[in-house]
Motif scaffolding. Sequence first.
Motif, PDB file in Angstrom:
ATOM      1  N   ALA A  35      32.318 -92.723 -69.083  1.00 46.49           N
ATOM      2  CA  ALA A  35      33.683 -93.056 -69.496  1.00 46.49           C
ATOM      3  C   ALA A  35      34.446 -91.745 -69.651  1.00 46.49           C
ATOM      4  O   ALA A  35      34.026 -90.862 -70.401  1.00 46.49           O
ATOM      5  CB  ALA A  35      33.663 -93.815 -70.820  1.00 46.49           C
ATOM      6  N   THR A  39      39.680 -90.029 -64.943  1.00 42.66           N
ATOM      7  CA  THR A  39      38.528 -90.126 -64.034  1.00 42.66           C
ATOM      8  C   THR A  39      38.632 -89.098 -62.904  1.00 42.66           C
ATOM      9  O   THR A  39      37.619 -88.585 -62.440  1.00 42.66           O
ATOM     10  CB  THR A  39      38.408 -91.551 -63.447  1.00 42.66           C
ATOM     11  OG1 THR A  39      39.677 -91.928 -62.916  1.00 42.66           O
ATOM     12  CG2 THR A  39      37.987 -92.553 -64.495  1.00 42.66           C
ATOM     13  N   ILE A  56      34.458 -94.705 -65.415  1.00 43.70           N
ATOM     14  CA  ILE A  56      35.487 -95.654 -65.866  1.00 43.70           C
ATOM     15  C   ILE A  56      36.458 -94.883 -66.757  1.00 43.70           C
ATOM     16  O   ILE A  56      36.133 -93.817 -67.272  1.00 43.70           O
ATOM     17  CB  ILE A  56      34.892 -96.877 -66.628  1.00 43.70           C
ATOM     18  CG1 ILE A  56      34.163 -96.416 -67.902  1.00 43.70           C
ATOM     19  CG2 ILE A  56      33.986 -97.706 -65.734  1.00 43.70           C
ATOM     20  CD1 ILE A  56      33.813 -97.572 -68.844  1.00 43.70           C
ATOM     21  N   SER A  57      37.654 -95.453 -66.927  1.00 48.41           N
ATOM     22  CA  SER A  57      38.683 -94.724 -67.667  1.00 48.41           C
ATOM     23  C   SER A  57      38.710 -95.119 -69.147  1.00 48.41           C
ATOM     24  O   SER A  57      38.699 -96.302 -69.489  1.00 48.41           O
ATOM     25  CB  SER A  57      40.030 -95.030 -66.991  1.00 48.41           C
ATOM     26  OG  SER A  57      41.074 -94.750 -67.851  1.00 48.41           O
ATOM     27  N   LEU A  58      38.722 -94.124 -70.017  1.00 50.79           N
ATOM     28  CA  LEU A  58      38.899 -94.375 -71.459  1.00 50.79           C
ATOM     29  C   LEU A  58      39.849 -93.312 -71.992  1.00 50.79           C
ATOM     30  O   LEU A  58      39.547 -92.119 -71.936  1.00 50.79           O
ATOM     31  CB  LEU A  58      37.560 -94.293 -72.203  1.00 50.79           C
ATOM     32  CG  LEU A  58      37.659 -94.493 -73.729  1.00 50.79           C
ATOM     33  CD1 LEU A  58      36.428 -95.197 -74.277  1.00 50.79           C
ATOM     34  CD2 LEU A  58      37.867 -93.175 -74.481  1.00 50.79           C
ATOM     35  N   GLU A  63      41.539 -97.185 -75.689  1.00 56.55           N
ATOM     36  CA  GLU A  63      40.217 -96.873 -76.254  1.00 56.55           C
ATOM     37  C   GLU A  63      39.536 -98.085 -76.889  1.00 56.55           C
ATOM     38  O   GLU A  63      38.343 -98.329 -76.669  1.00 56.55           O
ATOM     39  CB  GLU A  63      40.339 -95.716 -77.256  1.00 56.55           C
ATOM     40  CG  GLU A  63      38.973 -95.202 -77.702  1.00 56.55           C
ATOM     41  CD  GLU A  63      39.040 -93.898 -78.486  1.00 56.55           C
ATOM     42  OE1 GLU A  63      40.120 -93.272 -78.562  1.00 56.55           O
ATOM     43  OE2 GLU A  63      37.994 -93.513 -79.041  1.00 56.55           O
ATOM     44  N   VAL A  66      38.403-100.653 -74.178  1.00 55.57           N
ATOM     45  CA  VAL A  66      37.255-100.164 -73.402  1.00 55.57           C
ATOM     46  C   VAL A  66      36.009-100.070 -74.296  1.00 55.57           C
ATOM     47  O   VAL A  66      34.878-100.248 -73.817  1.00 55.57           O
ATOM     48  CB  VAL A  66      37.593 -98.814 -72.732  1.00 55.57           C
ATOM     49  CG1 VAL A  66      36.392 -98.243 -71.987  1.00 55.57           C
ATOM     50  CG2 VAL A  66      38.745 -99.000 -71.754  1.00 55.57           C
ATOM     51  N   ILE A  70      32.259-101.128 -73.304  1.00 55.45           N
ATOM     52  CA  ILE A  70      31.099-100.221 -73.380  1.00 55.45           C
ATOM     53  C   ILE A  70      30.020-100.847 -74.274  1.00 55.45           C
ATOM     54  O   ILE A  70      28.819-100.775 -73.975  1.00 55.45           O
ATOM     55  CB  ILE A  70      31.545 -98.820 -73.875  1.00 55.45           C
ATOM     56  CG1 ILE A  70      32.383 -98.165 -72.768  1.00 55.45           C
ATOM     57  CG2 ILE A  70      30.343 -97.955 -74.247  1.00 55.45           C
ATOM     58  CD1 ILE A  70      32.982 -96.828 -73.112  1.00 55.45           C
ATOM     59  N   VAL A  80      25.604 -95.120 -71.496  1.00 54.85           N
ATOM     60  CA  VAL A  80      26.956 -94.669 -71.138  1.00 54.85           C
ATOM     61  C   VAL A  80      27.170 -93.261 -71.691  1.00 54.85           C
ATOM     62  O   VAL A  80      26.693 -92.945 -72.796  1.00 54.85           O
ATOM     63  CB  VAL A  80      28.017 -95.629 -71.743  1.00 54.85           C
ATOM     64  CG1 VAL A  80      29.437 -95.142 -71.451  1.00 54.85           C
ATOM     65  CG2 VAL A  80      27.825 -97.054 -71.213  1.00 54.85           C
ATOM     66  N   LEU A  82      30.276 -90.432 -72.671  1.00 56.09           N
ATOM     67  CA  LEU A  82      31.718 -90.255 -72.882  1.00 56.09           C
ATOM     68  C   LEU A  82      32.063 -88.793 -72.662  1.00 56.09           C
ATOM     69  O   LEU A  82      31.416 -87.903 -73.242  1.00 56.09           O
ATOM     70  CB  LEU A  82      32.094 -90.647 -74.318  1.00 56.09           C
ATOM     71  CG  LEU A  82      33.517 -90.258 -74.740  1.00 56.09           C
ATOM     72  CD1 LEU A  82      34.551 -91.109 -73.998  1.00 56.09           C
ATOM     73  CD2 LEU A  82      33.710 -90.388 -76.247  1.00 56.09           C
TER      74      LEU A  82
END
Length: 284
Positions: A35, A39, A56-58, A63, A66, A70, A80, A82
Amino acid sequence: MLEKNALYVVATPIGNLSDISLRALDILAKVDVVAAEHTQNSGYLLAAHAIRTKLISLHQHNEMAVAGKILALLASGKSVALVTDAGTPGISDPGAILVKHIRAHGYPVIPIPGANAAVCALSVAGIVNPHFLFYGFLPTKSGLRKRALSALKSHPYTLVFYEAPHRIVASVADMIDIFGSQREITVARELTKLFETIHTGTLEATLVWVQADADQQKGEFVLLVSGAETADKPEISDQARHTLQCLLAELPLKQAVKLTAEITHENKNALYQLALQLKTTHTR
Ligand code: SAM
């Protein structure tokens, strides 16, 4: 070794792509999903290290939504990582909301430490006071910024700020307004990058220096400002300060301190500390 069902919070470089740990690269390559705040930016970092993990976009505006996705990934046995655009997630960056959510549901959150602009600046500033207060970004509007600075005025610890290039002059000017002109500031600009600059001086002298050179108003900045003088630190009169400055220009530090103490009858240790400060007004 990679833990399943875990969220890894991974620090990434603040400029120099090589400033990433072996462990970070290993985790980024092995997790199911990364995340990332942007990206595209993180895609370049992963590609530079031949890592092809799904991104993936966070970011700060999605936030919480997402975080739910997650959580579902972790619940299904995935792991995952970050990352943010630069440095350590959660430090003036997204991450805290996600981490809180995942921890509240009992899944492991594992830190992979690395670069952080504030700590990087502190490590090269040579500030002897061991205590500091990390503030991050000041308000963008002058009125609110001055109010925030007023609340910090009597704080005895080194104050650590992040600042944007187009506000650097206005922020230092506001600091002079609130703290006075003589506090020491270290400007750490473009750390780990081509135009890395570390400049230490009084607020007043530093404002003049930044204003005089448009290049010093470009890039990314950490500002370290000395804290308020504490009561147990003897004050030095303006006259003694002036005498010391004049003698320092002509004599070695110890001799300048000794003579100033004899002339002004001020505390020799306090003069010695001031002389050290005055001598460290320099740039790299
Ligand atoms: N999470 C990051 C960290 O751990 O430092 C901070 C992210 S915050 C959005 C970005 C700010 O950090 C910049 O505006 C600047 O104030 C500071 N910063 C980041 N990289 C920097 C660098 N290479 N040199 C100086 N300051 C930097």
